[in-house]
Design an enzyme around this catalytic site. Structure first.
Site, PDB file in Angstrom:
ATOM      1  N   TRP A 103       0.816  -1.216   0.000  1.00  0.00           N
ATOM      2  CA  TRP A 103       0.000   0.000   0.000  1.00  0.00           C
ATOM      3  C   TRP A 103       0.847   1.263   0.000  1.00  0.00           C
ATOM      4  CZ3 TRP A 103      -4.569  -0.063  -1.908  1.00  0.00           C
ATOM      5  CH2 TRP A 103      -5.305  -1.265  -1.887  1.00  0.00           C
ATOM      6  N   ASP A 173      -1.888   6.876   6.134  1.00  0.00           N
ATOM      7  CA  ASP A 173      -2.977   6.051   5.613  1.00  0.00           C
ATOM      8  C   ASP A 173      -3.373   5.049   6.704  1.00  0.00           C
ATOM      9  OD1 ASP A 173      -4.662   4.235   4.444  1.00  0.00           O
ATOM     10  OD2 ASP A 173      -3.322   3.708   2.789  1.00  0.00           O
ATOM     11  N   LYS A 197     -12.928  -1.115   6.484  1.00  0.00           N
ATOM     12  CA  LYS A 197     -12.223  -2.044   7.366  1.00  0.00           C
ATOM     13  C   LYS A 197     -12.656  -1.821   8.819  1.00  0.00           C
ATOM     14  CE  LYS A 197      -8.698  -1.891   3.877  1.00  0.00           C
ATOM     15  NZ  LYS A 197      -8.678  -3.248   3.355  1.00  0.00           N
TER      16      LYS A 197
END
Lengths: 361, 361
Positions: A103, A173, A197
């Site tokens: 990511w 993030d 999530k």
């Protein structure tokens, strides 16, 4: 199966059953108004109340200081990968990024399309099994910001510390670890998190941004991607993702009822200790991540013999333990144990792992 | 009120009750799988099936030719206002736009930030009460595309014809009239529609794009805004708005059960004839739009005396007729009568209007 399964999906992930029950009860008729939240004007008093309460509850949960704005946007974290440089990086500036996995790399790749990006440190030298200490970082002078990924959802690598970057705005993030343990928001310039999530349904991304970072967007930034425009319009420059915002608000209420982030941190610590403990004590299962960098939320593990992967997954599914297959880029297994996944789910998983090892290991 | 109201909201708008009931029934446990659609990985077989069926049903409903791609994106029509020039307008090119009201103007304003935009015709000369005929349009040579807004949600102005632009790709914002009557998709280069009026919940925008228009994005286009990337990844470059996509699919199923777009067109014709007929026959209510340009979906009307507006709205709400207040920029009333608003709702409205006129008019 007619009962709820234990869902270890990395995202879109499990939601608290109590939240889904409440959403279900009021799906056709919200509080006797004769219509669904999905059918409300976003500018109605009713919906504005829902939206404001969600924001306030999130502020309470994370103790967000008053000089931060909370934005409820669309496009997920992947759109933020472009929005961040478009809003925070001057065309002739430089931004530092820390690479700790897939990511981070996606964020770096997209940011490079908009300016000068320096990778100040990479976990590559540790095969992405450990996080380089800050003494190894090569920070730029006058970076517009430093970006990092506190938790790598795929690799299962998580910071248990916050970088020290002085006056440089810290951008994080937090898609897969927001609200999982206590954080000091005032250490950050900008926090963003895809909802699917630890917050709510997909199609929503929450951005928490310090006010002094607003108003810096490039002229080439699409209006819908401009933080200042979103902040000025209470995230309603156009119609927001109203149902996802509402459902996230129900999750925030639920979190407060559970005792807030402090209580979740305790619960999450117990969950991850149980699971990593079971992995480390076994001969069959293994996790390669350095102990101090193991993710609390996403626990990848391998079986000693790959040929056992398929039987393991089949047996798990038969017991209502779903979505344990690892990401296609990594293989093996992964158990995502976000806030909505209870200790009972982890206990059931650990019991199955022991049973499987005894029979097949 | 414990029953469902008649909801005339312009958007997010009413959804079919049968769709909400089905979503409610399976909210915690989709087809016995033990989890909500909101909790499914977008890459799971189950969710991929849901997504594919939604697309196929939309293709069937609109008879979308096979050389068009259907994208399920985020950011609403407002984000498309930037995405369209970023994908279709070369930096040195020109695009033509038709101005028929507030939404056309927003599209024009945003596009101007990315290139040379010509307003080829404007309804301004008609006070936005009529649409200039194509003989009055001043089209550019070699325009990259022509953009228009077939239905102006706020003004209540709708094209009952499709512009003839030869080889120039025709781009249409069908947010408020898609699926309301039959259209020939092959006449268009690109159609886009925010979901929250005639498709499903907010937070989703559907883009129908002819394949030859893919692959033209500027280098400065954020990856998440690039149609080619979305098409190559089946609208799953990142996690899409899974629940909104699913619920839109339920709406498409419902539309097919109702007899498809042809049947909706008949029903919508009856609804708008009833409502405009009641307005035209009254002394109290009026609608200023040229007869051939009256919107089938959004019917603005005024009361002869503004002081009656408030009592009208209060009485309407007491009868479960919600969200009739006109847009703040226009005033008066507006009844949005999308597919999910039945003839019974329009009958109830017309009955109330007559009663109110008799008592107070």
């Amino acid at each position: 199966m007619s009962k709820r399964a234990f869902n270890f999906c990395a995202g879109p992930a499990a939601l608290p059953e109590a939240v889904l029950q409440r959403a279900q009860a009021e799906l056709l008729d919200w509080q006797g108004k004769g219509l669904s939240v999905m059918e409300m004007s976003h500018r109605s008093d009713e919906y504005m109340g829902i939206a404001a309460k969600a924001e306030q509850d999130l502020r309470d949960l994370l103790a967000i200081p008053s000089n931060y704005r909370v934005l409820f946007l669309q496009g997920g974290a992947s759109q933020q990968f472009a929005e961040i440089p478009l809003n925070l990086l001057p065309e002739d500036g430089v931004a530092d990024y820390i690479d700790t996995g897939i990511w981070s790399k996606k964020a770096i790749e997209e940011a490079r399309r908009f300016g000068n990006i320096k990778v100040a440190a990479s976990a590559k030298g540790y095969d992405y099994f450990a996080i380089p200490g800050q003494n190894e970082w090569q920070l730029s002078k006058d970076a517009a910001y430093l970006h990092y990924t506190p938790n790598e959802t795929i690799g299962g690598l998580e910071f248990d510390w916050i970088p020290e970057v002085g006056e440089v705005p810290l951008v994080a993030d937090m898609s897969s670890d927001i609200l999982s343990r206590e954080i000091d928001v005032s250490r950050f310039g900008l926090i963003y998190a895809g909802a699917q999530k630890n917050i709510g349904p997909s199609g929503l991304v929450v951005v928490i941004v310090r006010e002094d970072l607003l108003g810096r967007a490039r002229s080439a930034c699409p209006t819908m991607l401009n933080y200042q425009v979103a902040a000025d319009n209470g995230s309603m420059y156009n119609t927001p993702a109203t149902f996802s915002w509402y459902l996230s608000g129900l999750v925030f209420e639920w979190l407060k009822e559970q005792g807030g982030v402090e209580a979740m941190e305790q619960r999450n610590r117990a969950k991850k200790d149980l699971l990593y403990g079971a992995i480390d004590a076994s001969e069959l299962y293994s996790n390669p991540i350095a102990t101090n960098a193991r993710s609390w939320m996403n626990v990848p593990f391998r079986l000693a013999d790959e040929r056992l992967d398929q039987p393991f997954l089949v047996g798990a599914e038969a017991r209502g333990l779903l979505n344990l297959k690892g990401h296609r880029s990594v293989g093996g297994m992964r158990a995502s144990i976000y806030n909505a996944v209870g200790l009972d789910a982890v206990q059931a998983l650990v019991a199955y792992m022991a049973e499987f090892e005894k029979e097949r290991g």
